[in-house]
Design an enzyme around this catalytic site. Structure first.
Site, PDB file in Angstrom:
ATOM      1  N   ASP A 138       0.867  -1.168   0.000  1.00 14.11           N
ATOM      2  CA  ASP A 138       0.000   0.000   0.000  1.00 14.11           C
ATOM      3  C   ASP A 138       0.912   1.230   0.000  1.00 14.11           C
ATOM      4  O   ASP A 138       2.101   1.120   0.317  1.00 14.11           O
ATOM      5  CB  ASP A 138      -0.894  -0.022   1.242  1.00 14.11           C
ATOM      6  N   ASP A 140      -0.139   5.190   0.881  1.00 10.30           N
ATOM      7  CA  ASP A 140      -0.377   6.145   1.971  1.00 10.30           C
ATOM      8  C   ASP A 140      -0.432   5.458   3.324  1.00 10.30           C
ATOM      9  O   ASP A 140      -1.081   4.419   3.484  1.00 10.30           O
ATOM     10  CB  ASP A 140      -1.692   6.890   1.738  1.00 10.30           C
TER      11      ASP A 140
END
Length: 402
Positions: A138, A140
């Site tokens: 991922d 953020d």
């Protein structure tokens, strides 16, 4: 093929006041609520049926449930079926067809040659022979801190000055849109988002774009063909899709050119501003990115491992974000996926179809989306909630537990 109504933005829209009043959901890591249907002419990727379960990874204590790095499954079979594990008694021969028909213009007219495309394709697939472990990241709040800067939640959690934290987030958001709009056609592509940079490649006829004028080709982000006869409308859609494909090809060229030197896209003043901003964010976040980079670079140094980025940010702003945070060298553009349209679980399916089911997958993230998707595919999930989780991840990698 039509996109939703498109409203162009002028260059003077980049103000901190605007950002505070108008949230941009497409560059923030927010849950994807539903799967969107693809544009007509695009391939719908079917759900994969798993032939055998992956090793279940304990979630609560993050004990290391994977086999040591050296003890991995040999060989793999990608979705295309072109690549097979080489036999010791014979050599594998790969072939590439151009896909051109007699109705298509001759590739001799284009600098984007068929030979170059085939060579690129074969080199990419040859790499798949050696891939044994794929790390799905991922973006953020896992590799970088961005969303929580804008919301102020990072300042609240770690006792930082909220004014400085939110201000840094807004400044980075402004720079992301500056690069996306000015260099990566985001004004044209905002309503025509793709999951992967190659999703429009089948509509690209290979035309030489060295003297192509993107500003006068008549492309509209809405793709409207109102008040046209059916035959003219069909031709118009094909022309529109070709121009859209040209833009994504140019986006790829720009990314590849500046992935290790994003400063080359900026004016001297903006370069200095970016350097200060990245330094300030690293100080505010206690070297979060630097800590995450240790794991990314260690994985990158292994010849049999690959880093893949899956983000809920739209593709073009995600590319700008990756460049501005200095991650272009870690993530080649073909290893970046946007889950905005189809969700992370469907992105995982695409990646499994690309690398095969005999590869070990490790999911690394902070959110519920990737955790659910990992569970659905029986992939181990490493949760990142703080600095200690990043440090532990690096230690596990150093000890070859991952």
């Amino acid at each position: 093929m039509t996109c939703t109504d498109y409203i162009p933005r002028s260059s003077n829209d980049y103000t901190s006041q605007m950002y505070s009043a108008k949230p941009y959901a497409h560059i923030l890591s927010v849950p994807v609520s539903e799967t969107m249907s693809p544009y007509p002419g695009q391939t719908q990727y079917p759900a994969l049926q798993q032939s055998q379960p992956y090793t279940i990874y304990p979630q609560t204590t993050q004990t290391y449930g994977l086999p040591p790095f050296g003890a991995l499954w040999p060989g793999m079979k990608p979705e295309s079926g072109l690549i097979q594990t080489p036999s010791t008694s014979q050599h594998s021969v790969l072939t590439c067809t151009t896909g051109l028909t007699t109705s298509q213009p001759s590739p001799a007219h284009y600098s984007y040659s068929i030979e170059a495309q085939c060579s690129e394709y074969l080199n990419s697939n040859l790499l798949l022979f050696s891939v044994q472990r794929v790390f799905l990241w991922d973006l953020d709040e896992t590799i970088i801190i961005f969303h929580s800067l804008l919301t102020g939640s990072y300042a609240q959690k770690y006792g930082k000055d909220p004014t400085l934290v939110i201000g840094s987030g807004l400044s980075m958001e402004e720079m992301i849109f500056e690069v996306a709009d000015t260099h990566l056609f985001f004004n044209d592509l905002e309503e025509c988002d793709q999951v992967h940079i190659e999703d429009m490649a089948s509509d690209d006829n290979g035309q030489d774009l060295s003297n192509y004028n993107f500003f006068t080709d008549g492309f509209s982000g809405s793709g409207s063909n109102a008040n046209r006869s059916p035959s003219v409308e069909v031709q118009g859609k094909l022309d529109w899709m070709r121009k859209l494909a040209f833009r994504y090809r140019r986006v790829r060229e720009i990314y590849d050119k500046y992935k290790t030197n994003v400063e080359g896209l900026l004016s001297p003043q903006r370069r200095e501003a970016l350097q200060r901003l990245r330094t300030d964010i690293e100080v505010l976040t206690d070297s979060w990115l630097e800590t995450a980079l240790k794991s990314l670079l260690l994985i990158q140094s292994r010849k049999n491992c690959v880093n893949i980025l899956i983000t809920t940010t739209q593709l073009v702003p995600a590319l700008a974000k990756v460049l501005l945070y200095g991650l272009g060298e870690v993530f080649p553009i073909e290893n970046i996926y946007s889950a905005t349209k189809i969700g992370k679980e469907s992105c995982f399916e695409r990646i499994v179809s690309r690398f095969g089911k005999k590869v070990t997958y490790v999911v690394i993230g902070d959110g519920r989306d990737e955790e659910v998707a990992a569970k659905q595919h029986n992939m181990p999930f490493w949760r990142i909630t703080n600095h200690a989780d990043l440090v532990s991840l690096h230690q596990a990698l150093e000890l070859d537990f991952l």
